[in-house]
Design an enzyme around this catalytic site. Structure first.
Site, PDB file in Angstrom:
ATOM      1  N   HIS A   1      81.425   6.926  41.202  1.00 36.89           N
ATOM      2  CA  HIS A   1      81.460   5.473  40.993  1.00 36.89           C
ATOM      3  C   HIS A   1      82.373   5.107  39.833  1.00 36.89           C
ATOM      4  O   HIS A   1      83.078   4.092  39.872  1.00 36.89           O
ATOM      5  CB  HIS A   1      80.041   4.950  40.719  1.00 36.89           C
ATOM      6  CG  HIS A   1      79.188   4.911  41.944  1.00 36.89           C
ATOM      7  ND1 HIS A   1      77.841   5.181  41.922  1.00 36.89           N
ATOM      8  CD2 HIS A   1      79.488   4.648  43.227  1.00 36.89           C
ATOM      9  CE1 HIS A   1      77.345   5.069  43.139  1.00 36.89           C
ATOM     10  NE2 HIS A   1      78.320   4.754  43.949  1.00 36.89           N
TER      11      HIS A   1
ATOM     12  N   ARG B   1      82.406  -4.493  52.601  1.00 38.03           N
ATOM     13  CA  ARG B   1      81.127  -3.784  52.557  1.00 38.03           C
ATOM     14  C   ARG B   1      80.007  -4.823  52.579  1.00 38.03           C
ATOM     15  O   ARG B   1      79.991  -5.736  51.761  1.00 38.03           O
ATOM     16  CB  ARG B   1      81.017  -2.952  51.285  1.00 38.03           C
ATOM     17  CG  ARG B   1      82.170  -2.002  51.031  1.00 38.03           C
ATOM     18  CD  ARG B   1      81.932  -1.270  49.711  1.00 38.03           C
ATOM     19  NE  ARG B   1      83.049  -0.440  49.319  1.00 38.03           N
ATOM     20  CZ  ARG B   1      84.060  -0.843  48.553  1.00 38.03           C
ATOM     21  NH1 ARG B   1      84.073  -2.095  48.106  1.00 38.03           N
ATOM     22  NH2 ARG B   1      85.032  -0.032  48.239  1.00 38.03           N
TER      23      ARG B   1
ATOM     24  N   GLU C   1      84.648   9.357  58.840  1.00 34.88           N
ATOM     25  CA  GLU C   1      84.187   9.957  57.594  1.00 34.88           C
ATOM     26  C   GLU C   1      83.661  11.367  57.815  1.00 34.88           C
ATOM     27  O   GLU C   1      83.318  12.062  56.857  1.00 34.88           O
ATOM     28  CB  GLU C   1      83.066   9.099  56.982  1.00 34.88           C
ATOM     29  CG  GLU C   1      83.470   7.659  56.743  1.00 34.88           C
ATOM     30  CD  GLU C   1      82.271   6.738  56.680  1.00 34.88           C
ATOM     31  OE1 GLU C   1      81.871   6.378  55.567  1.00 34.88           O
ATOM     32  OE2 GLU C   1      81.734   6.390  57.754  1.00 34.88           O
TER      33      GLU C   1
ATOM     34  N   ASN D   1      86.723   9.406  50.923  1.00 30.29           N
ATOM     35  CA  ASN D   1      85.733  10.004  50.016  1.00 30.29           C
ATOM     36  C   ASN D   1      84.733  10.862  50.778  1.00 30.29           C
ATOM     37  O   ASN D   1      84.490  12.027  50.442  1.00 30.29           O
ATOM     38  CB  ASN D   1      84.985   8.911  49.246  1.00 30.29           C
ATOM     39  CG  ASN D   1      85.903   8.088  48.374  1.00 30.29           C
ATOM     40  OD1 ASN D   1      87.053   8.445  48.162  1.00 30.29           O
ATOM     41  ND2 ASN D   1      85.399   6.982  47.882  1.00 30.29           N
ATOM     42  N   ASP D   2      84.118  10.275  51.797  1.00 29.20           N
ATOM     43  CA  ASP D   2      83.142  11.034  52.580  1.00 29.20           C
ATOM     44  C   ASP D   2      83.818  12.138  53.372  1.00 29.20           C
ATOM     45  O   ASP D   2      83.274  13.245  53.494  1.00 29.20           O
ATOM     46  CB  ASP D   2      82.379  10.105  53.529  1.00 29.20           C
ATOM     47  CG  ASP D   2      81.139   9.529  52.870  1.00 29.20           C
ATOM     48  OD1 ASP D   2      80.487  10.254  52.108  1.00 29.20           O
ATOM     49  OD2 ASP D   2      80.827   8.350  53.113  1.00 29.20           O
TER      50      ASP D   2
ATOM     51  N   ARG E   1      79.253  16.281  45.228  1.00 28.46           N
ATOM     52  CA  ARG E   1      79.913  15.396  44.271  1.00 28.46           C
ATOM     53  C   ARG E   1      79.386  15.542  42.846  1.00 28.46           C
ATOM     54  O   ARG E   1      80.052  15.159  41.893  1.00 28.46           O
ATOM     55  CB  ARG E   1      79.724  13.931  44.695  1.00 28.46           C
ATOM     56  CG  ARG E   1      80.474  13.542  45.956  1.00 28.46           C
ATOM     57  CD  ARG E   1      80.169  12.099  46.263  1.00 28.46           C
ATOM     58  NE  ARG E   1      80.997  11.580  47.335  1.00 28.46           N
ATOM     59  CZ  ARG E   1      81.043  10.303  47.662  1.00 28.46           C
ATOM     60  NH1 ARG E   1      80.313   9.424  47.005  1.00 28.46           N
ATOM     61  NH2 ARG E   1      81.815   9.882  48.631  1.00 28.46           N
TER      62      ARG E   1
ATOM     63  N   CYS F   1      90.711   3.156  54.244  1.00 26.37           N
ATOM     64  CA  CYS F   1      90.086   2.223  53.307  1.00 26.37           C
ATOM     65  C   CYS F   1      89.380   2.973  52.178  1.00 26.37           C
ATOM     66  O   CYS F   1      88.647   2.371  51.397  1.00 26.37           O
ATOM     67  CB  CYS F   1      89.106   1.292  54.018  1.00 26.37           C
ATOM     68  SG  CYS F   1      87.751   2.137  54.853  1.00 26.37           S
TER      69      CYS F   1
END
Length: 557
Positions: A185, A286, A411, A434-435, A445, A482
């Site tokens: 984050h 989102r 993902e 990311n995923d 992570r 994205c």
């Protein structure tokens, strides 16, 4: 003699300045103190946790954007009824309020660490809650960013999202952390703020207050006691950025190949602010924020109102809205989350509809109703799609509500490998890097020692992106990104060279990405993509592309 330390660059740009170290956590409360009134002590503990939740929400509201979503989720953790019950039990066993909060949150963190994946990533958030609550209860100095008297480089073991979200960009030139990873984050918020940042650099533990450093978030390097030549280079890059005219209009390469440049948003306020930034629309809206902080699912009328506000802010432009991505690090009290040994591999995203289909049908109904009254071009996509059959089922449901352009998030490696079949059943796909990185490399992570595996420059990850782009070419359908990869100007060139047709990112990342595209032809982008995929690792992939990039782009980033 200067020294170069290496970490992972998560937000591009280079800055020079003195080190300012993050305020330390409060001392651990002593064990064995006498408690005279357990009821009053339990009330103090509960009030401290509630105070931390209120603080987090206020910071989130002030920051807006991704920060509001991140800090709302963290506030909910501070309010977790099971945590409060555990703290109350510890007080009943004779702990003071401060000691009970301390032990309760350490226990909570250990549980999340053992789960790994998304929930394991939240250990840093729990530690932040613990430190703030203990400080409130003991009168210790509140941990976090110190009052800076001059522009500085912030150095910390880790940086909580609550601190990152409200960094003063006039005072915090950049930051470096010992822990963290490229998908944390903190990394996401740094990119949103446009602050150069490097994470996963344990060697910065030895940096002292006031030391002179250069932070290069593009290269992932920290230069200690930089020589004049390095400082001159930083000044030259800053001058180039200031003097360089900002390209405008639709995104396109130097030879005119169109590449849609879009923004990521999470709230209505976020969308209204982003609407003023030159873009072709929203590549990722989102919807989780609307669901967070509620005991029950938001009524359809509330959803319609929120979606309509975002669509109206981008009237005449495209808005890609992602359906609810609940589960894993975003548990919701009204979603029947059964115990899962590994929530990151469990019932999350589209899979929630297997147990509670009404959540998806209500949302699709609300999106369709809001879209019918607006001029925005509304596309809808589902998260965590794994198979062509799932894509087909979702597309059928969405079209039944009158939504004509329906897609899927890629993902999961299985979806990337079967991208052609996915795209034969829906209208577009968007890659969540990311995923995709986490699942492709089986890398937790929370493990800073594995952060290099989550580097978005990993050639194997680029191979998966290439497979998805190939599916787009075969079917003649758009493929976008994205995830955080799109906001890196150099990597954006690689993504376009792989065949992607749109890039969506934090609004602050748009100008350098637009400039990067405008100064390179499609063939040059293809050459960069080939070089990156042929590299042995993420570091050499990036260096290979840097050697092929135009000098004025390197001067900009």
């Amino acid at each position: 003699m200067h020294e170069v330390l290496r970490g992972i660059g998560v937000s591009p740009g280079a800055v020079a300045g003195p080190v300012a170290r993050l305020a330390p956590p409060p001392p651990d409360p002593p064990a064995g103190a006498t408690v005279e009134d357990p009821g009053a002590e339990a009330a103090r503990a509960g009030a401290a946790l509630a105070g931390v939740a209120e603080f987090l929400r206020a910071r989130g509201a002030a920051a807006g954007g991704d920060a509001e979503e991140v800090l709302e989720a963290q506030a909910m953790m501070a309010e977790d009824p099971e945590l409060h019950e555990q703290v109350a039990d510890l007080v009943a066993d004779g702990r003071t309020a401060a000691r009970a909060v301390h032990e309760g949150l350490i226990s909570y963190a250990e549980v999340l660490r053992g789960m790994g994946g998304y929930l394991g990533e939240r250990v840093a958030d729990i530690e932040d809650i613990r430190c703030r609550a203990v400080a409130l209860l003991t009168g210790a100095r509140m941990p976090g960013v110190p009052l800076l008297r001059r522009p500085s480089i912030l150095v910390a073991r880790d940086l909580a999202p609550a601190d990152t979200a409200t960094l003063d960009r006039d005072q915090v030139l950049g930051f470096v952390t010992e822990l963290g990873g490229p998908t944390s984050h903190t990394a996401i918020l740094a990119k949103q703020l446009g602050i150069p940042a490097v994470v996963a650099c344990p060697d910065v533990a030895g940096l002292v207050e006031g030391a002179s450093v250069v932070v290069d978030g593009s290269a992932g390097e920290i230069t200690v006691d930089p020589p004049e030549s390095v400082l001159a280079g930083i000044a030259a890059r800053a001058a180039s950025r200031a003097a360089m005219p900002e390209p405008s209009g639709p995104g396109r390469t130097a030879d005119g190949t169109p590449v849609a440049l879009l923004v990521n948003v999470g709230t209505v306020a976020d969308a209204r602010a982003a609407a003023d930034v030159p873009s072709e629309g929203v590549g990722l809206f989102r919807t989780e924020v609307l669901y967070l902080g509620r005991a029950t699912a938001p009524p359809v009328k509330d959803q319609i109102e929120a979606y309509r506000a975002v669509f109206e802010a981008f009237a005449g432009r495209k808005v890609v809205i992602r359906t609810l991505d609940a589960g894993a690090d975003k548990p919701l009290p009204f979603v029947g989350h059964a115990h899962e040994a590994n929530p990151a591999l469990g019932v999350r995203g589209l899979r929630v509809a297997r147990r509670q289909p009404e959540l998806l049908t209500d949302q699709l109904m609300a999106i369709a109703e809001a879209a019918s009254a607006c001029s925005a071009e509304v596309w809808v996509m589902a998260p965590m799609v794994s198979t062509p059959a799932e894509a087909a089922e979702f597309a059928g449901q969405a079209r039944a509500f009158g939504l004509s352009t329906v897609g899927a998030m890629v993902e999961v490696p299985a979806a990337a490998l079967r991208a052609t079949q996915l795209l034969e059943r829906c209208d577009f796909v968007s890659i969540g890097t990311n995923d995709l990185a986490q699942y492709a490399f089986a890398a937790d992570r929370t493990e800073s020692a594995l952060a290099d595996l989550l580097d978005i420059w990993q050639p194997a990850l680029l191979d998966l992106v290439a497979a998805v782009a190939d599916g787009g070419r075969r079917t003649g359908r758009p493929v976008g990104v994205c995830g955080e990869a799109a906001g890196d100007p150099l990597l954006a060139l690689v993504l376009v060279g792989l065949g992607l047709t749109s890039l969506s990112m934090a609004p602050a990342c748009l100008p350098p990405v637009r400039h990067a595209l405008s100064t390179h032809t499609l063939d040059e982008c293809r050459g960069m993509a080939k070089a990156a995929r042929e590299a042995d690792d993420a570091v050499s992939a990036r260096e290979s592309v840097r050697r092929l990039a135009s000098p004025d782009l390197l001067a900009l980033i």
